[in-house]
Design an enzyme around this catalytic site. Structure first.
Site, PDB file in Angstrom:
ATOM      1  N   ASP A   1      74.445   2.838   1.194  1.00 37.11           N
ATOM      2  CA  ASP A   1      73.274   2.700   1.200  1.00 37.11           C
ATOM      3  C   ASP A   1      72.506   1.342   2.664  1.00 37.11           C
ATOM      4  O   ASP A   1      73.433   1.118   2.807  1.00 37.11           O
ATOM      5  CB  ASP A   1      72.650   2.616  -0.048  1.00 37.11           C
ATOM      6  CG  ASP A   1      71.217   2.692  -0.243  1.00 37.11           C
ATOM      7  OD1 ASP A   1      70.688   3.520   0.879  1.00 37.11           O
ATOM      8  OD2 ASP A   1      71.033   2.959  -1.195  1.00 37.11           O
TER       9      ASP A   1
ATOM     10  N   GLU B   1      70.868   3.162   7.894  1.00 43.94           N
ATOM     11  CA  GLU B   1      70.250   2.993   9.240  1.00 43.94           C
ATOM     12  C   GLU B   1      70.485   2.526  10.456  1.00 43.94           C
ATOM     13  O   GLU B   1      70.658   2.992  11.631  1.00 43.94           O
ATOM     14  CB  GLU B   1      68.808   3.757   8.222  1.00 43.94           C
ATOM     15  CG  GLU B   1      68.067   4.978   7.867  1.00 43.94           C
ATOM     16  CD  GLU B   1      68.791   4.479   5.716  1.00 43.94           C
ATOM     17  OE1 GLU B   1      68.967   4.510   5.326  1.00 43.94           O
ATOM     18  OE2 GLU B   1      68.621   3.230   6.178  1.00 43.94           O
TER      19      GLU B   1
ATOM     20  N   ASP C   1      65.827   9.091  -0.349  1.00 41.48           N
ATOM     21  CA  ASP C   1      64.766   8.675  -2.018  1.00 41.48           C
ATOM     22  C   ASP C   1      64.019   9.918  -1.469  1.00 41.48           C
ATOM     23  O   ASP C   1      62.861   9.842  -1.085  1.00 41.48           O
ATOM     24  CB  ASP C   1      64.379   7.473  -1.455  1.00 41.48           C
ATOM     25  CG  ASP C   1      65.977   7.078  -1.747  1.00 41.48           C
ATOM     26  OD1 ASP C   1      66.150   6.747  -1.579  1.00 41.48           O
ATOM     27  OD2 ASP C   1      65.248   5.116  -0.919  1.00 41.48           O
TER      28      ASP C   1
END
Length: 837
Positions: free
Chosen positions: A425, A428, A503
């Site tokens: 997670d 990015e 999300d």
């Protein structure tokens, strides 16, 4: 997970707001060389253009702008894995105004005055055509003071856009299935609570599928800089794509079917390894299940209520102070014992792995990463620091092979503790407390020795993190297939991980978005996809959760998740009625596992998506151009989820051919639209005529018991003909399948007048499942057959079949209109005949 300072709209970075010179379009060809009969190297306006015919169906076009043409940049890619192609010789025609390279499937025409390129199929139908007035273009961008952007050259190309073409894919994009008249940005971005208009999102896959007049081709723009696609929004007669740096490097992939395009694209960028079977079971997650007593309570909640589940997740609160690779001594004093006990109950444990390494001299991961020089730095050698959950953090440089190995070695203790799922997670990468929400662009990456900036490597950071996690798990537990789940990635990411859609929100809008996002990811090469069931942010009604769970039962990744400080979102949290409905839905998933596993095996072998838009299989049916509310799972299941509140029926667009209602066995004529019942307790589900659908008994987890019986449900041909299907099975855990330790059988049904024949082919491969029974179930039997034969011998009819018998027997259920044959499942071929006269 939801992050601090959420930005619902991701602003263009200040460092990309630069004053630009006017675009310069490439001019006349100055010189060219034809090499090997399959490539052309050209010079024009100071730029270098290279055209490669890699196969009869695949062309690569590369344009290096003048600033980089004096010394050509290294020809490397983090997406492309196949670079050694069998020799393909194109027929070369050199005329005064154009060069043409022709193969069996396509032709490439290179106009010389000015340089413009067109690719057409074997019939002469254009696939791509440079715009006459633009073509390849570049513009030198100068950074504004203090913006932190290195000077560079933007690149872009404009193509003519036929009015009857439709465009799909582009990776993870919210909104409708077809992407016509959209402008899309490729920049991995942490955007919680996104909407249908939010762009960009977490993943970058710069690939799209064009469907026109029933034929398809693909285009892959392999550039990891900030890039964008304008699919007719700027001008309806043209589309364009380009990037803030690098070069124009793209591949045109001929079809003519979407299937062939995806197979060829994934041959280029790689395919998903076959996942462990347990990862296809139900998965339960939240931020956070802690302390240990709460994890055990959740596990017991599933088992005591007889709701199947295979995976429990631990979010950031399992760590000590959010330090990745550590355990909280307070929350989890004995993680190895806990994981062992959960394993005895049939649960695997997955843990979150965030890339930020807390800058703490007492923290082993920080010390070893610092000593090994595995962290990102500025050009002057200073460490880059950014704030995330632990506070001030350094970030691993996953573009370095040494750093990837270091990361994998940090996983060793988790693996020895029993962890088997690795949830990547924040990759990015996401950074708090800065407007850009990510790493400074001038920060340097090793880039396997090339030493390039974050501007180039941002979009591949998640991909390379999943690579490090996958390779680390494989190195330290080589007997088992790793399961890695990621939020961010790039083209080819399916080689290392599954993906979820980030999300999302507990709303009906997001239930619709979940479906189209999964479909576009699938036709962008990533088959192992899913969404946070029920929505990550907010709390769904019982109806919304039940409908989302029904969709999730037919997405490869079936995982529920929720944010911190939100109400519980386990399947039993919505009252007894919904507990029963949700149990039934998850039971359905587990009975379908033999079919789903076969679909994933096909995806692994061929690159075909598991979830398929109807246009993917029926590109010549105009009803499916914008159809994003139903889909095919594999080739035989038509899934029509309910995506709207209080709906108890919905319209289904049935493809050509005959179909069956899965629940009733009744036939439905294809090629038309029909309103079908959609009661709250079940999802509208349909099966293609001719299918032989494998299923199994309900289990509480995939390791509870072997398949027994294996049930083959026959959806009979309604007229004379033949249908063939393949059944696949292996041990579901090891890599022995790569050595031929598989069970593969060819099943065939034939309708000859009043006789239906089912041929179960002899077993191929060396995998031997435990001894089991076989049930062949035939639906839509208006009456009992006169006789049933197995291998030429008439078998006895039983009013109340035992179900487990060494002696074949058959029965008829008039209320269900179904015929059952019970026998043992042997490796030999078997023929079953239902004779109605």
């Amino acid at each position: 997970m939801q992050r601090r300072c959420p930005l619902l709209l991701f602003l263009l970075f200040a460092f990309f707001l630069s004053s630009r010179a006017q675009w310069r379009s490439i001019g006349n060809v100055d010189s060219y060389v034809v090499r090997g009969g399959n490539s052309v190297h050209l010079k024009a306006s100071g730029a270098t253009v290279e055209v490669y015919v890699l196969s009869d169906h695949l062309v690569r076009i590369r344009c290096i702008p003048p600033a980089a043409s004096s010394q050509l940049p290294p020809d490397v890619s983090r997406a492309v894995v196949k670079t050694d192609w069998p020799a393909t010789t194109a027929e070369v025609t050199d005329a005064s105004d154009a060069l043409t390279l022709t193969t069996r499937a396509l032709s490439v025409t290179i106009r010389k005055h000015p340089l413009r390129i067109a690719v057409a199929d074997s019939t002469g139908t254009p696939l791509t055509r440079d715009h006459p007035g633009k073509g390849f273009s570049w513009s030198t961008a100068q950074a504004e003071p203090g913006a932190g952007t290195p000077s560079g050259t933007e690149v872009r190309v404009w193509h003519l856009m036929p009015p009857d073409a439709n465009y799909y894919g582009f990776g993870e994009k919210a909104g409708p299935l077809a992407r016509n008249h959209k402008h899309m940005t490729m920049w991995n971005s942490d955007i919680p609570a996104y909407s249908s208009a939010t762009d960009p999102l977490y993943q970058t896959i710069p690939f799209f599928l064009t469907v026109r007049n029933g034929k398809a081709h693909g285009l892959f723009f392999d550039n990891s800089y900030w890039s964008s696609f304008d699919m007719g929004k700027e001008s309806r007669d043209q589309y364009s794509f380009g990037a803030e740096g690098g070069e124009l490097n793209y591949y045109v992939i001929a079809g003519p079917s979407p299937r062939l395009v995806l197979q060829r694209f994934t041959e280029l960028v790689g395919r998903m390894p076959l996942p462990p079977r347990w990862s296809l079971g139900y998965q339960q997650c939240r931020w956070s299940y802690a302390p240990e007593s709460r994890v055990r309570e959740i596990a017991q909640g599933f088992r005591s209520r007889a709701i199947p589940c295979d995976v429990l997740y631990l979010d950031i609160d399992y760590m000590e102070g959010y330090r990745v690779f550590t355990w909280s001594a307070t929350n989890f004093p004995d993680p190895k014992r806990m994981i062992s006990d959960l394993g005895a109950q049939g649960f695997r444990v997955a843990v979150i792995l965030d890339p930020g390494i807390k800058t703490d001299s007492s923290y082993a991961a920080f010390r070893s990463g610092l000593e090994g020089k595995h962290f990102l730095t500025y050009p002057d050698g200073r460490l880059y620091f950014g704030d995330v959950w632990p506070g001030r953090c350094a970030f691993p440089d996953f573009t370095s092979s040494a750093a990837r190995r270091w990361w994998g070695d940090q996983m060793e203790d988790l693996i020895r503790t029993g962890v088997r799922g690795y949830w990547n997670d924040m990759n990015e990468p996401s950074v708090f407390n800065v407007p850009t929400k990510t790493v400074d662009l001038q920060v340097m990456h090793d880039d396997d020795g090339l030493r390039t900036t974050h501007a180039k490597n941002h979009n591949v950071y998640g991909l390379e993190m999943t690579r490090a996690s996958y390779e680390g798990a494989l190195r330290h537990n080589p007997a088992e297939r790793p399961f890695v789940l990621t939020r961010a990635s790039y083209a080819g990411g399916q080689r290392y991980s599954a993906a979820w859609t980030g999300d999302n929100v507990a709303s009906w809008e997001h239930l619709e978005l979940a479906l189209t996002m999964c479909l576009n990811l699938g036709i962008s090469g990533q088959p192992f996809v899913g969404s946070d069931i029920g929505g990550f942010i907010g709390h769904p009604s019982g109806e919304l959760f039940a409908r989302w769970l029904q969709l999730g039962a037919f997405t490869p990744l079936m995982r529920a998740h929720t944010v911190i400080n939100e109400k519980n979102k386990e399947p039993w949290e919505y009252g007894e009625t919904f507990t029963g409905i949700n149990r039934q839905t998850i039971n359905l998933r587990y009975t379908m596992l033999p079919y789903l596993y076969g679909v994933m095996a096909e995806a692994s072998a061929t690159g075909l998506p598991a979830m398929r838009p109807l246009l993917f299989e029926y590109p010549d049916d105009s009803r499916f151009v914008h159809e994003g509310s139903s889909f095919l799972l594999g080739s035989d299941l038509l899934v029509a989820p309910v995506l709207w509140p209080e709906a108890r029926e919905r319209e289904v667009r049935f493809p050509q051919g005959a179909w069956y209602d899965y629940w009733t066995g009744k036939p439905i004529a294809g090629g038309r639209n029909e309103t079908v019942p959609a009661p709250l307790d079940r999802i509208p589900l349909f099966v293609r005529e001719g299918a032989i659908l494998p299923s199994q008994q309900v289990v509480q987890h995939t390791g509870e018991a072997p398949i027994d019986p294996l049930t083959l449900t026959v959806f009979p041909l309604q007229s004379n003909g033949t249908a063939v299907r393949t059944y696949y099975e292996d041990d579901g855990l090891s890599f022995d399948y790569q050595k031929g330790v598989v069970l593969r059988r060819t099943h065939m049904q034939q309708r000859i007048g009043s006789t239906l024949i089912i041929d179960i082919g002899a077993a191929e491969g060396s995998y031997l499942p435990p001894s089991r029974s076989l049930v062949v179930r035939c639906v839509n039997a208006e009456k009992a057959p006169v006789s049933v034969y197995v291998n030429g011998v008439m078998i006895a009819q039983q009013v109340s079949p035992s179900g487990h018998t060494a002696t074949p027997e058959w029965s008829y259920a008039p209320a269900e209109r179904q015929v059952y044959v019970h026998c043992s499942d042997s490796r030999s071929a078997q023929r079953i005949e239902f004779r109605y006269e």
